[in-house]
Motif scaffolding. Structure first.
Motif, PDB file in Angstrom:
ATOM      1  N   SER A 135       0.831  -1.200   0.000  1.00 32.54           N
ATOM      2  CA  SER A 135       0.000   0.000   0.000  1.00 32.54           C
ATOM      3  C   SER A 135       0.870   1.257   0.000  1.00 32.54           C
ATOM      4  O   SER A 135       0.519   2.270  -0.611  1.00 32.54           O
TER       5      SER A 135
ATOM      6  N   ILE B 190      -2.665   1.022   5.808  1.00 34.67           N
ATOM      7  CA  ILE B 190      -3.250   0.809   4.477  1.00 34.67           C
ATOM      8  C   ILE B 190      -4.461   1.718   4.286  1.00 34.67           C
ATOM      9  O   ILE B 190      -4.603   2.391   3.247  1.00 34.67           O
TER      10      ILE B 190
ATOM     11  N   TYR C 133      -4.607   4.772   1.546  1.00 38.27           N
ATOM     12  CA  TYR C 133      -5.592   4.794   0.470  1.00 38.27           C
ATOM     13  C   TYR C 133      -6.554   5.958   0.584  1.00 38.27           C
ATOM     14  O   TYR C 133      -7.152   6.374  -0.415  1.00 38.27           O
TER      15      TYR C 133
END
Length: 309
Positions: free
Chosen positions: A119, A214, A218
Motif C-alpha cells: 500500500s 493501508i 488509500y
C-alpha cells in the motif's frame, strides 16, 4: 517428572474442519483442487513477473513476494488437512505441530507487513510520483522484505518456544485442522491469561498497525485520484488500489478476529471457519484478483502464450 517433560514426543490429534464421515472423499478432492489451483496461480504469477521485463518494477516485485509467501502459507496447513480426510490416523507429532505453528506464524506475519508495504508503494506512486524511483528503489524494496521476514520470524519463534514449553496435561485433541496458538491454549493446564495479552499486543502491532496504515494511505490516494484530470489514469489507479484493498481487508479482518479476541470469546467452530479465509481462500484468490483486474499482468500472460504457441 516435570509436567512439561511429559509432553515432549507426544502426538496431538487434529479434529479437522468438519466431523469426519461419509463425505471425506469429496472433501479431500475439493480441498486438493483448491490447493492445486492456488499453487498453480501463484506459480504462474511469479513466472510472469520474472520473465516479462515490463513487470520488473517495485510493485510487481512485492507482488511476487506475496505470491511466494502464499505458496508456502497454503502448503503449511492444507496438505495435512487434506490427508486427514483419507487417513485413519489424524495425529501430528509434537515436533510437527511445533514446526507448523512456527512456519504459519512467521508467514502470516510477513504477509501482513508485506501488504502494508504494497500500500505504501501505491501511495508513493500516485501521491509522490516524482520521488518514486528514490523512495521505492530496489535497495529499499529488499530492505522492506528482509525486515518483514526477520521481524516476523523472531516474533514467531518467541511465541512457538513459549507455547510448546507449557505443560499440555489435558486432552491432546486439537479442535482445529492445523496447529494454531489459540487452538492449543485450551490444552494447557495452567493459567494463560497473561500470555494472551502478549498475543493481543503482537496482533495489534503486526496486524492492526499495517491495516490502519493501508486505510490511511488509500485515503490519501483516493483524494489524489479524484483530482486527476485523466479519466484513464483515474480508472487505472482505482483498479490497482481496489484489488489490493480487497485482498488486504479479507486477510486482516479474519486474522484480527482470531488473534485479538480474548480467549473466552473464542468458539472452536467459528475459529475454524474464519481460519479457512486466511489459510485457503486468501492464497487462492490473491493471484486471480491481482491478475484478472490488472491489464499489465494479463498482457504479460498473452505475450507469454503467443511466444509458446
Amino acid at each position: 517428572m516435570e509436567p512439561g517433560n511429559q509432553t515432549f514426543g507426544t502426538d496431538f490429534i487434529l479434529l479437522g474442519l468438519f466431523q469426519y464421515g461419509p463425505m471425506n472423499s469429496f472433501l479431500f478432492v475439493a480441498i486438493a483442487m483448491a490447493f492445486s489451483v492456488a499453487l498453480m496461480g501463484n506459480i504462474i504469477l511469479i513466472l510472469l513477473i520474472r520473465l516479462d521485463s515490463r513487470l520488473h518494477s517495485p510493485m510487481y516485485f512485492l507482488l511476487s513476494q506475496l505470491s511466494f509467501i502464499d505458496m508456502m502459507y497454503i502448503s503449511t496447513t492444507v496438505p495435512k488437512m487434506a490427508i486427514n480426510f483419507l487417513s485413519s490416523s489424524k495425529t501430528i507429532t509434537f515436533l510437527g505441530c511445533e514446526s507448523q505453528t512456527f512456519v504459519f506464524l512467521a508467514l502470516g506475519g510477513t504477509e501482513a507487513l508485506l501488504l502494508g508495504f504494497m500500500s505504501y508503494d501505491r501511495y508513493v506512486a500516485i501521491c509522490h510520483p516524482l520521488h518514486y524511483p528514490v523512495l521505492m528503489s530496489k535497495k529499499i524494496c529488499w530492505f522492506m522484505v528482509t525486515c518483514g521476514w526477520t521481524s516476523c520470524s523472531i516474533n514467531s519463534l518467541i511465541h512457538t518456544v513459549y507455547v510448546f514449553q507449557l505443560p499440555f496435561c489435558r486432552s491432546r485433541l486439537v479442535n482445529h485442522f492445523f496447529c494454531e496458538v489459540p487452538s492449543l491454549l485450551p490444552l494447557v493446564c495452567q493459567d494463560t491469561s497473561q500470555y494472551e495479552y502478549t498475543i493481543l499486543l503482537s496482533g495489534l502491532i503486526i496486524l492492526l498497525l499495517p491495516f490502519m496504515a493501508i486505510l490511511a494511505s488509500y485515503a490519501c490516494v483516493l483524494t489524489v485520484v479524484f483530482q486527476m484530470s485523466s479519466e484513464k489514469g483515474r480508472t487505472k489507479a482505482i483498479s490497482t488500489c481496489s484489488s489490493h484493498l480487497i485482498v488486504a481487508s479479507l486477510f486482516y479482518m479474519t486474522t484480527l478476529s482470531t488473534y485479538t479476541r480474548p480467549h473466552s470469546l473464542h468458539s472452536p467452530e467459528e475459529d475454524k471457519i474464519v481460519a479457512v479465509f486466511y489459510t485457503i481462500i486468501t492464497p487462492l484468490l490473491n493471484p486471480f484478483i491481482y491478475s484478472l483486474r490488472n491489464k499489465e499482468v494479463m498482457g504479460a500472460l498473452r505475450r507469454l502464450f503467443v511466444q509458446k504457441v
